[in-house]
Design a protein around this motif. Structure first.
Motif, PDB file in Angstrom:
ATOM      1  N   VAL A  57     -19.303  31.486  -6.169  1.00  0.00           N
ATOM      2  CA  VAL A  57     -19.854  32.180  -4.995  1.00  0.00           C
ATOM      3  C   VAL A  57     -20.355  33.575  -5.373  1.00  0.00           C
ATOM      4  O   VAL A  57     -21.473  33.975  -5.006  1.00  0.00           O
ATOM      5  CB  VAL A  57     -18.786  32.251  -3.885  1.00  0.00           C
ATOM      6  N   SER A  58     -19.548  34.321  -6.132  1.00  0.00           N
ATOM      7  CA  SER A  58     -19.970  35.676  -6.535  1.00  0.00           C
ATOM      8  C   SER A  58     -21.175  35.625  -7.466  1.00  0.00           C
ATOM      9  O   SER A  58     -22.093  36.451  -7.353  1.00  0.00           O
ATOM     10  CB  SER A  58     -18.805  36.394  -7.212  1.00  0.00           C
ATOM     11  N   GLY A  59     -21.202  34.642  -8.390  1.00  0.00           N
ATOM     12  CA  GLY A  59     -22.366  34.509  -9.268  1.00  0.00           C
ATOM     13  C   GLY A  59     -23.621  34.167  -8.501  1.00  0.00           C
ATOM     14  O   GLY A  59     -24.707  34.700  -8.778  1.00  0.00           O
ATOM     15  N   GLY A  60     -23.507  33.269  -7.508  1.00  0.00           N
ATOM     16  CA  GLY A  60     -24.677  32.929  -6.708  1.00  0.00           C
ATOM     17  C   GLY A  60     -25.186  34.101  -5.891  1.00  0.00           C
ATOM     18  O   GLY A  60     -26.405  34.326  -5.792  1.00  0.00           O
ATOM     19  N   LEU A  61     -24.272  34.889  -5.322  1.00  0.00           N
ATOM     20  CA  LEU A  61     -24.692  36.062  -4.563  1.00  0.00           C
ATOM     21  C   LEU A  61     -25.358  37.105  -5.459  1.00  0.00           C
ATOM     22  O   LEU A  61     -26.342  37.749  -5.062  1.00  0.00           O
ATOM     23  CB  LEU A  61     -23.483  36.672  -3.848  1.00  0.00           C
ATOM     24  N   ALA A  62     -24.816  37.282  -6.677  1.00  0.00           N
ATOM     25  CA  ALA A  62     -25.425  38.239  -7.609  1.00  0.00           C
ATOM     26  C   ALA A  62     -26.827  37.798  -8.017  1.00  0.00           C
ATOM     27  O   ALA A  62     -27.756  38.620  -8.096  1.00  0.00           O
ATOM     28  CB  ALA A  62     -24.535  38.410  -8.837  1.00  0.00           C
ATOM     29  N   LEU A  63     -27.003  36.485  -8.295  1.00  0.00           N
ATOM     30  CA  LEU A  63     -28.340  35.995  -8.635  1.00  0.00           C
ATOM     31  C   LEU A  63     -29.300  36.144  -7.466  1.00  0.00           C
ATOM     32  O   LEU A  63     -30.484  36.474  -7.655  1.00  0.00           O
ATOM     33  CB  LEU A  63     -28.244  34.525  -9.060  1.00  0.00           C
ATOM     34  N   LEU A  64     -28.826  35.917  -6.260  1.00  0.00           N
ATOM     35  CA  LEU A  64     -29.678  36.082  -5.092  1.00  0.00           C
ATOM     36  C   LEU A  64     -30.116  37.528  -4.918  1.00  0.00           C
ATOM     37  O   LEU A  64     -31.295  37.812  -4.639  1.00  0.00           O
ATOM     38  CB  LEU A  64     -28.934  35.592  -3.850  1.00  0.00           C
ATOM     39  N   LEU A  68     -33.966  38.950  -5.164  1.00  0.00           N
ATOM     40  CA  LEU A  68     -34.578  39.742  -4.091  1.00  0.00           C
ATOM     41  C   LEU A  68     -35.097  41.082  -4.622  1.00  0.00           C
ATOM     42  O   LEU A  68     -36.163  41.556  -4.212  1.00  0.00           O
ATOM     43  CB  LEU A  68     -33.562  39.971  -2.979  1.00  0.00           C
ATOM     44  N   LEU A  69     -34.352  41.691  -5.568  1.00  0.00           N
ATOM     45  CA  LEU A  69     -34.802  42.951  -6.148  1.00  0.00           C
ATOM     46  C   LEU A  69     -36.082  42.771  -6.959  1.00  0.00           C
ATOM     47  O   LEU A  69     -37.027  43.571  -6.850  1.00  0.00           O
ATOM     48  CB  LEU A  69     -33.692  43.541  -7.022  1.00  0.00           C
ATOM     49  N   VAL A  70     -36.123  41.723  -7.789  1.00  0.00           N
ATOM     50  CA  VAL A  70     -37.329  41.453  -8.585  1.00  0.00           C
ATOM     51  C   VAL A  70     -38.517  41.158  -7.678  1.00  0.00           C
ATOM     52  O   VAL A  70     -39.642  41.631  -7.912  1.00  0.00           O
ATOM     53  CB  VAL A  70     -37.067  40.287  -9.557  1.00  0.00           C
ATOM     54  N   ARG A  71     -38.280  40.408  -6.623  1.00  0.00           N
ATOM     55  CA  ARG A  71     -39.365  40.108  -5.685  1.00  0.00           C
ATOM     56  C   ARG A  71     -39.872  41.375  -5.004  1.00  0.00           C
ATOM     57  O   ARG A  71     -41.089  41.542  -4.798  1.00  0.00           O
ATOM     58  CB  ARG A  71     -38.861  39.112  -4.644  1.00  0.00           C
ATOM     59  N   ASN A  76     -44.212  44.786  -4.040  1.00  0.00           N
ATOM     60  CA  ASN A  76     -44.500  46.044  -3.339  1.00  0.00           C
ATOM     61  C   ASN A  76     -45.826  46.603  -3.825  1.00  0.00           C
ATOM     62  O   ASN A  76     -45.974  46.962  -5.005  1.00  0.00           O
ATOM     63  CB  ASN A  76     -43.380  47.046  -3.602  1.00  0.00           C
ATOM     64  N   PRO A  77     -46.832  46.739  -2.958  1.00  0.00           N
ATOM     65  CA  PRO A  77     -48.137  47.241  -3.423  1.00  0.00           C
ATOM     66  C   PRO A  77     -48.123  48.716  -3.792  1.00  0.00           C
ATOM     67  O   PRO A  77     -49.060  49.192  -4.456  1.00  0.00           O
ATOM     68  CB  PRO A  77     -49.053  46.978  -2.228  1.00  0.00           C
TER      69      PRO A  77
END
Length: 337
Positions: A57-64, A68-71, A76-77
């Motif tokens: 669960v913690s690994g999945g939340l960290a990857l999410l 989101l940060l990379v996206r 961001n224009p």
């Protein structure tokens, strides 16, 4: 007269003895049972790994969160990534990068050379050298780097002229401080003295980490101090010196950005000159950030292999595989299936 009864010599009973009473411990198992347990092969039991749902669960939340940060960064224009790619290899940016790398290398070499001398003075039996070295480290560690740079940049206000003269022979030469200390040399002097104070403590702690018994054993074998330093002290002290030295190298690389206040055309100052003309502040700051990240990553890889080199013989079972070796082993296992 009747003769005394003799003990029986017949076969003894193999039944286990009865417990002595209610307070006695459990009876020992018969020897035949112990022999069977030791000689019969044990059945293979399946090994079930422990389930750790919290880890997944913690690994999945960290990857999410990372996705989101990379996206956000990519979408961001305001970052204007095409502008970043345009100025990433601009000639002025590359010249500033080369000056930053040159200052980093020169400061590290000169700083650790002076810091080693200060560390030797701190470890010596001479109280004068030990006190002077301690005072140097105390002053330059207690003063902010920016204050030191501004002080050396305005040294001409205190000493307008530097001269060398003999007691009865007159003045040999004199030079004006303004002409002697330019912005680049001022940055080199200030960064070197600041780095030497921290390098002295790093070297001193590394030397003191070597076991005193090894030095006593080397002295009992009649080894001279130079050979003891090269063969015994330095190889072991480097294991303690390299990690903080690598941090200092990366810190010096990023600390060179402070010299932009002296109008030295380093990487950050070159980026500032461009965005003062084009008003593209965020893209040019990202250009400097990208180059700092790239150079820091290369230095981190070099630090990793240096630490691995000096760690030989210090770990049981040999050195752990490198990331490249792990990747090759994973590829071989995958290709062999």
């Amino acid at each position: 007269m009747a003769s005394p009864a003799l003990p029986s010599t017949g076969p003894r009973s193999t039944a286990p003895p009865a417990p002595a009473g209610p307070g006695a411990g459990p009876a020992a198992p018969p020897p035949e049972l112990l022999t069977d347990l030791l000689t019969e092969p044990s059945a293979e039991l399946p090994i079930v790994p422990r389930r750790r749902p919290g880890r997944y669960v913690s690994g999945g939340l960290a990857l999410l969160a990372a996705a989101l940060l990379v996206r956000s960064l990519a979408g961001n224009p305001a970052f204007e990534w095409p502008v970043v790619g345009t100025y990433l290899t601009a000639p002025s940016i590359l010249r500033g990068l080369l000056l930053t790398l040159w200052l980093t290398g020169a400061v590290m070499v000169l700083g650790f050379a002076l810091g080693t001398l200060l560390a030797v003075a701190r470890l010596s039996d001479n109280p004068v050298l030990r006190s002077l070295s301690w005072g140097f480290v105390w002053i330059f560690r207690a003063t902010p780097l920016l204050v030191q740079l501004l002080f050396w940049f305005n040294i001409g206000a205190l000493y307008p002229t530097l001269s060398l003269s003999l007691p009865f022979g007159g003045e040999l030469f004199a030079v004006k401080t303004v002409n002697l200390l330019g912005p680049v040399l001022t940055a080199l002097v200030g960064l070197t003295l600041h780095e030497a104070a921290f390098a002295a403590e790093v070297v001193r702690s590394g030397v003191q980490s070597v076991d005193q018994g090894q030095l006593e054993a080397a002295a009992s074998l009649g080894l001279d101090r130079g050979r003891v330093l090269r063969r015994i002290v330095l190889p072991q002290a480097m294991r303690a010196i390299l990690p903080p030295a690598g941090n200092m190298l990366i810190g010096t690389l990023k600390g060179t950005s402070v010299i932009s206040v002296l109008a030295v055309h380093d990487l950050l100052f070159s980026a500032q000159l461009i965005y003062n003309q084009t008003y593209r502040v965020i893209p040019l700051l990202m250009v400097a950030t990208v180059w700092y990240v790239v150079v820091t990553s290369v230095l981190s890889v070099g630090q990793y292999y240096l630490e691995r080199h000096f760690a030989r013989g210090a770990t049981r079972g040999g050195l752990p595989p490198t990331p490249w070796q792990r990747a090759r082993a994973l590829y071989r296992r995958t290709a062999g299936r």
